[in-house]
Design a protein around this motif. Structure first.
Motif, PDB file in Angstrom:
ATOM      1  N   VAL A 221       0.831  -1.197   0.000  1.00  8.22           N
ATOM      2  CA  VAL A 221       0.000   0.000   0.000  1.00  8.22           C
ATOM      3  C   VAL A 221       0.872   1.255   0.000  1.00  8.22           C
ATOM      4  O   VAL A 221       0.608   2.217  -0.736  1.00  8.22           O
TER       5      VAL A 221
ATOM      6  N   ALA B 221       2.186   2.339  -3.435  1.00  3.96           N
ATOM      7  CA  ALA B 221       1.286   3.108  -4.295  1.00  3.96           C
ATOM      8  C   ALA B 221       1.083   4.529  -3.797  1.00  3.96           C
ATOM      9  O   ALA B 221       0.777   5.426  -4.583  1.00  3.96           O
TER      10      ALA B 221
ATOM     11  N   ILE C 161      -4.143   1.490  -6.777  1.00  2.10           N
ATOM     12  CA  ILE C 161      -4.217   0.195  -6.106  1.00  2.10           C
ATOM     13  C   ILE C 161      -5.275  -0.629  -6.812  1.00  2.10           C
ATOM     14  O   ILE C 161      -6.429  -0.201  -6.941  1.00  2.10           O
TER      15      ILE C 161
ATOM     16  N   VAL D 167      -8.428   3.538  -6.288  1.00  2.00           N
ATOM     17  CA  VAL D 167      -8.600   2.136  -5.913  1.00  2.00           C
ATOM     18  C   VAL D 167      -9.582   1.508  -6.902  1.00  2.00           C
ATOM     19  O   VAL D 167     -10.722   1.966  -7.040  1.00  2.00           O
TER      20      VAL D 167
END
Length: 367
Positions: free
Chosen positions: A73, A76, A86, A125
């Motif tokens: 995480v 990104a 993501i 996302v």
């Protein structure tokens, strides 16, 4: 070392599709793949091959892999880069768990002891799963929105917020990983999410199209799996190519009816994530949903098929799709026939006979 200002991508989920997308993104972005299995992560990093899911494909040297969720995480969200993406490459059943974990990680990484400015980083996302939640009937975007606080889910929301989108389309992971041509659609209500996703994946053998119809794209991706099981059943019985063409065509109409009832646009179902994905999944040799249908049509029981290790999203979401149709007053005869075979012990030939015995009607109902 990553190039300053270059787009960052983290793919969460090292199954066949997650691995294929990570390999694809490597051409345009600094990409990290997260694997739940530490041994698999080490193997991918050292051998540049996913021996469990894509053993025949050599992965790009620039693709890194980790078992550390927080590290993926953070990759990104690193400040000083052009943007972060993501990709959630997990099944519908695991989507809530990953989103809850992602929310906790984002909150921790936004605290003062982490990099200053990280929280303001434009972060998209995007999920890839296709189906309805078995128990709740929720579409993926509803699961994500409930689990991820602070997302920018309104048109024109500022890039400083968390942006959401769905990536879908006719695609077999093995072919994508091998560099064969593919066309996908990124659907988001925020143009900047589509822009980041396109920047990460478009080019070479991959074409990325954009849409703002999240519901339509998701319903197409979910119901085409059920229709593919139906086509597999027909092929397994030996009903011929005429029957398959009829099932594909009427299956598309069924997808469109439910999709528009749930808020999607009718024209979306004529595109990649509707007709395109349906044709691929209903006819392609690599389609697990079609393979399940074939086995059922050839006399195998669902219990035997699942015990052999074959899984298909259409089995998981068929009941939820039928329940949604009933609650919205939408007729889903093919979905109902598939559910009868899957869960009620109805013989495939008998289920097909019921479909054929339906009353004649206009192909396109008068508005």
């Amino acid at each position: 070392m990553s190039a300053p200002g270059r787009l960052r991508v983290a793919v969460l989920g090292a199954g066949s599709w997650g691995t294929a997308l990570a390999a694809l993104a490597c051409a345009n972005a600094d990409t990290m793949l997260w694997a739940r299995d530490a041994a698999l992560a080490d193997s991918i990093g050292e051998q540049h091959r996913n021996s469990k899911y894509l053993p025949e494909v050599t992965l790009p040297d620039g693709l890194s892999c980790t078992h550390d969720f927080d590290r993926a995480v953070a990759h990104a969200r690193a400040p000083g880069h052009a943007g972060g993406l993501i990709i959630l490459s997990v099944p519908v059943a695991g989507l809530n768990e990953v989103c809850v974990r992602l929310a906790a990680t984002r909150q921790a990484q936004a605290s003062p002891q982490h990099h200053a400015g990280t929280a303001a980083m434009p972060l998209a996302v995007v999920w890839t799963c296709k189906g309805f939640h078995q128990e709740t009937g929720q579409l993926p975007h509803q699961i994500v929105q409930a689990a991820l606080p602070g997302q920018g889910d309104k048109p024109g929301a500022a890039p400083q917020t968390l942006g959401l989108g769905v990536l879908s389309g006719p695609s077999f992971a093995r072919e994508v990983a091998q560099g064969l041509p593919v066309a996908l659609t990124i659907a988001s209500r925020q143009a900047w999410v589509a822009e980041i996703t396109t920047a990460a994946l478009h080019g070479g053998s991959a074409r990325i199209y954009t849409s703002d119809d999240v519901v339509g794209v998701e319903v197409g991706g979910a119901l085409k799996n059920v229709m593919a099981i139906a086509c597999g059943i027909a092929d397994g019985i030996g009903l011929g190519t005429n029957a398959r063409a009829a099932l594909i065509t009427r299956g598309l109409a069924e997808m469109q009816r439910l999709g528009t009832a749930l808020g999607g646009r009718a024209d979306t179902f004529a595109g990649l994530t509707g007709l395109g994905d349906l044709v691929l999944t209903a006819t392609g040799a690599l389609s697990r949903n079609r393979q399940v249908g074939l086995a059922l049509g050839q006399g195998q029981t669902l219990e035997h098929i699942l015990a052999s290790g074959m899984t298909a999203e259409g089995v998981r979401c068929a009941r939820a799709a039928l329940a949604l149709g009933r609650s919205h007053g939408v007729d889903l005869p093919i979905t109902e026939a598939v559910c009868e075979v899957l869960f009620n012990g109805v013989a495939p030939r008998h289920a097909v006979s019921r479909l054929l015995a339906r009353e004649a009607r206009a192909e396109t109902p008068t508005p």
